[in-house]
Design a protein around this motif. Sequence first.
Motif, short mmCIF file in Angstrom:
data_model
loop_
_atom_site.label_atom_id
_atom_site.label_comp_id
_atom_site.label_asym_id
_atom_site.label_seq_id
_atom_site.Cartn_x
_atom_site.Cartn_y
_atom_site.Cartn_z
N HIS A 318 0.87 -0.58 0.10
CA HIS A 318 -0.08 0.51 0.24
C HIS A 318 0.73 1.38 0.22
O HIS A 318 1.46 1.49 1.15
CB HIS A 318 -0.47 0.25 1.11
CG HIS A 318 -2.12 -1.31 1.25
ND1 HIS A 318 -3.13 -0.94 0.60
CD2 HIS A 318 -1.88 -2.43 1.40
CE1 HIS A 318 -3.92 -2.28 0.83
NE2 HIS A 318 -3.21 -3.05 1.67
N PRO A 319 0.97 1.81 -1.13
CA PRO A 319 1.59 2.76 -1.03
C PRO A 319 1.37 3.95 -0.75
O PRO A 319 0.34 4.22 -0.32
CB PRO A 319 2.07 3.50 -2.35
CG PRO A 319 2.07 2.22 -3.36
CD PRO A 319 0.79 1.51 -2.29
N ARG A 320 2.74 4.87 0.33
CA ARG A 320 2.21 6.24 0.77
C ARG A 320 2.10 7.40 0.56
O ARG A 320 2.51 7.44 -0.63
CB ARG A 320 3.62 5.92 1.70
CG ARG A 320 3.53 5.21 2.95
CD ARG A 320 4.57 5.74 3.97
NE ARG A 320 5.52 5.21 2.99
CZ ARG A 320 6.65 5.93 3.83
NH1 ARG A 320 7.32 6.07 5.21
NH2 ARG A 320 8.05 5.44 3.26
N ARG A 321 0.71 7.34 1.14
CA ARG A 321 0.39 9.31 0.26
C ARG A 321 0.35 10.44 1.39
O ARG A 321 -0.46 9.92 2.71
CB ARG A 321 -1.01 9.31 -0.30
CG ARG A 321 -1.36 8.48 -1.62
CD ARG A 321 -1.19 7.63 -1.85
NE ARG A 321 -1.82 7.00 -2.86
CZ ARG A 321 -1.04 6.81 -4.22
NH1 ARG A 321 0.76 6.60 -3.29
NH2 ARG A 321 -0.40 6.61 -5.63
N VAL A 322 1.52 11.00 1.91
CA VAL A 322 1.75 11.69 2.55
C VAL A 322 1.78 13.01 1.88
O VAL A 322 2.89 14.04 1.25
CB VAL A 322 2.94 11.55 3.57
CG1 VAL A 322 3.35 12.26 4.30
CG2 VAL A 322 3.41 10.06 3.41
N ASP A 327 -4.69 18.74 3.49
CA ASP A 327 -5.56 17.25 3.28
C ASP A 327 -5.17 16.40 2.72
O ASP A 327 -4.95 16.30 1.16
CB ASP A 327 -6.93 18.00 2.82
CG ASP A 327 -7.49 16.30 3.29
OD1 ASP A 327 -7.44 16.01 3.53
OD2 ASP A 327 -8.58 17.40 2.51
N GLY A 328 -5.02 15.03 3.33
CA GLY A 328 -4.43 13.97 2.45
C GLY A 328 -5.31 13.45 1.66
O GLY A 328 -5.14 12.42 1.00
N THR A 329 -6.18 13.14 2.52
CA THR A 329 -7.80 12.25 1.32
C THR A 329 -7.99 13.13 0.23
O THR A 329 -8.28 12.61 -0.95
CB THR A 329 -9.58 12.35 2.22
OG1 THR A 329 -9.18 13.46 3.71
CG2 THR A 329 -9.53 11.40 2.42
N ARG A 330 -7.38 14.74 -0.15
CA ARG A 330 -7.67 14.81 -0.97
C ARG A 330 -6.41 14.57 -2.36
O ARG A 330 -7.00 14.40 -3.03
CB ARG A 330 -7.73 17.08 -0.09
CG ARG A 330 -8.24 17.72 -2.10
CD ARG A 330 -8.83 18.61 -1.59
NE ARG A 330 -9.44 18.93 -2.86
CZ ARG A 330 -10.86 18.88 -3.71
NH1 ARG A 330 -11.55 18.58 -3.03
NH2 ARG A 330 -11.54 19.68 -4.30
N LEU A 331 -5.66 14.60 -1.31
CA LEU A 331 -3.94 14.12 -2.15
C LEU A 331 -5.00 12.60 -3.40
O LEU A 331 -4.31 12.41 -4.26
CB LEU A 331 -2.96 13.87 -2.17
CG LEU A 331 -1.60 12.93 -2.88
CD1 LEU A 331 -1.51 14.53 -3.61
CD2 LEU A 331 -0.74 13.40 -1.39
N ALA A 332 -5.70 12.16 -2.45
CA ALA A 332 -6.30 10.55 -2.66
C ALA A 332 -6.77 10.31 -4.17
O ALA A 332 -6.72 10.49 -4.94
CB ALA A 332 -6.11 9.41 -1.59
N VAL A 361 -2.76 24.94 3.92
CA VAL A 361 -3.54 25.42 2.87
C VAL A 361 -4.78 24.30 2.66
O VAL A 361 -4.94 23.26 3.21
CB VAL A 361 -2.95 25.02 1.02
CG1 VAL A 361 -3.81 25.99 0.54
CG2 VAL A 361 -1.28 26.17 1.58
N SER A 362 -5.81 24.91 2.83
CA SER A 362 -7.25 24.64 2.79
C SER A 362 -7.61 24.61 1.85
O SER A 362 -9.40 24.67 2.06
CB SER A 362 -8.35 24.65 4.50
OG SER A 362 -7.47 25.86 4.57
N GLU A 363 -7.97 25.09 1.30
CA GLU A 363 -8.03 25.69 0.11
C GLU A 363 -8.54 24.77 -1.07
O GLU A 363 -7.09 24.18 -1.21
CB GLU A 363 -8.61 26.80 -0.25
CG GLU A 363 -7.40 27.19 -0.75
CD GLU A 363 -7.20 28.82 -1.78
OE1 GLU A 363 -8.44 29.52 -1.79
OE2 GLU A 363 -6.08 29.14 -2.49
N THR A 364 -9.39 24.87 -2.23
CA THR A 364 -9.51 23.95 -2.98
C THR A 364 -8.39 24.78 -4.37
O THR A 364 -8.55 23.21 -4.92
CB THR A 364 -10.74 23.30 -3.42
OG1 THR A 364 -11.23 24.55 -3.60
CG2 THR A 364 -10.98 22.71 -2.37
N ALA A 365 -8.05 25.36 -4.04
CA ALA A 365 -6.83 26.44 -5.69
C ALA A 365 -5.90 25.77 -5.11
O ALA A 365 -4.89 25.48 -6.40
CB ALA A 365 -6.64 27.15 -4.84
#
Length: 453
Positions: A318-322, A327-332, A361-365
């Motif tokens: 399970h490769p890492r997403r760090v 936001d980590g979930t957003r990266l996934a 950074v918490s915005e979607t931009a």
Amino acid sequence: MHSKAHTVFICHDCGARAAKWSGQCPECGAWNSLAQTTPSKPSTRPFGHYAGECGVKPLAEVARTDEMRFATGSAELDRVLGGGLVQGSVVLLGGDPGIGKSTLLLETMARLSGNAPALYVTGEESLRQVALRAKRLGVRGEGLQVLAETALEAILATAEEQRPAVMVVDSVQTLHGAALGSAPGSVAQVRDCAAHLVRFAKQTGTAVFLVGHVTKEGQLAGPRVLEHMVDTVLYFESDSASRFRLLRAVKNRFGAVNELGVFAMTDSGLREVKNPSAIFLTRHGVPVAGSGIMVTREGTRPLLVEVQALVAGSPLTHPRRVTVGLDGTRLAMLLAVLHRHGGICTSTDDVFVNVVGGVRVSETASDLPVLMAVLSSLRDRPIAQDWVMFGELGLAGEIRPVPNGEERLQEAAKHGFKRALVPANNKPRRGRSPSGLGIVAVERLDQAVNTLF
Ligand code: TYD
Ligand code: MG
């Protein structure tokens, strides 16, 4: 059996109550943070009632004058407060020990004391220490009243007699009130003390700064338990070992949240940083793969920051997403969109993404810049250093507009960027794009990929 009903267990970290002891707080998940406490009895008016407005009134008859604000003399602090300090408001200033909370407030109070009565209550330092700090900061603060006291009753009595326009209580964790039902040093005690100070502020119109240490360990309550009681919550943060300090509003009844003030800690106190984009931008000597510049917005101000990504083949199933600062979930989610709509798969790679400079950074931009940095690392192809980017990514692979596009572009142009990759709907109307900045507007992810790579 009977006495059991009279004890509760309160979490030192988040203030949650539980009827039974357990090793982990059911609310915040902290370990070994529950402590037995006797709940505070509703106090039988141990403190005075301060003259002020009370009683029921029709809303229409309540004087609706704008809140009275006064400038603190620091443009950064004023902006984070939403345009100055509001009369009768309570501001909680939280942060790690040693970050500069006392320094910031002593400077501010010394400045304010020139125009208004100001009272600085310290429960942590002696008056001599405060005076030495003031000397080191080079502030005079002749009108500033200082009091070294930790007893709530004494503080309130002094405040009532002095009627300051602004009062600092440094820190709320050192306070104790003899007449309060709760145990000294407990979360309940800190909360009760703060509640009395809030009431004092509301009834007298004194603006109160409460200092609260963020402590993970130790027996002192973290400031989180006070957040709902106060008007404004500011956090003072810093990237470890950096001399820059970020002052962030996380709650503000009188202004925008996520407003960011930037200071630098120097030998003679905190200095305002007028142009924060300049400090968050690292200009690499040669372009490096995996780096992209984005224009984010913190509160009401655009800010240029660098996003870095590292994509490397993973030995893990399970490769890492760090992520750091994102936001980590957003990266996934973004990686899934990249796979589905860009045809680029990272499922066997570890992906690390970092926002440089300790900014969160918490915005979607940030979606577009993050993906472009990831791609840049994956393909080992640097993005030219005169590019800036912003844009939200939809699940269908579309690039969606973000608020205040023109302002972001202006900030980019101001810092000498030549090309901007933006959502089609953020393209300025004819004649309104900042001079010297070439704008490439894209509607879909593959267009963005083709533009940069
Ligand atoms: P302080 O305001 O005491 O932190 P807090 O109240 O949040 O616990 O800040 C203390 C740190 O700041 C300390 O490590 C020394 C540093 N400092 C400076 O670098 N320059 C200064 O002029 C002052 C007063 C402090
Ligand atoms: Mg301090």
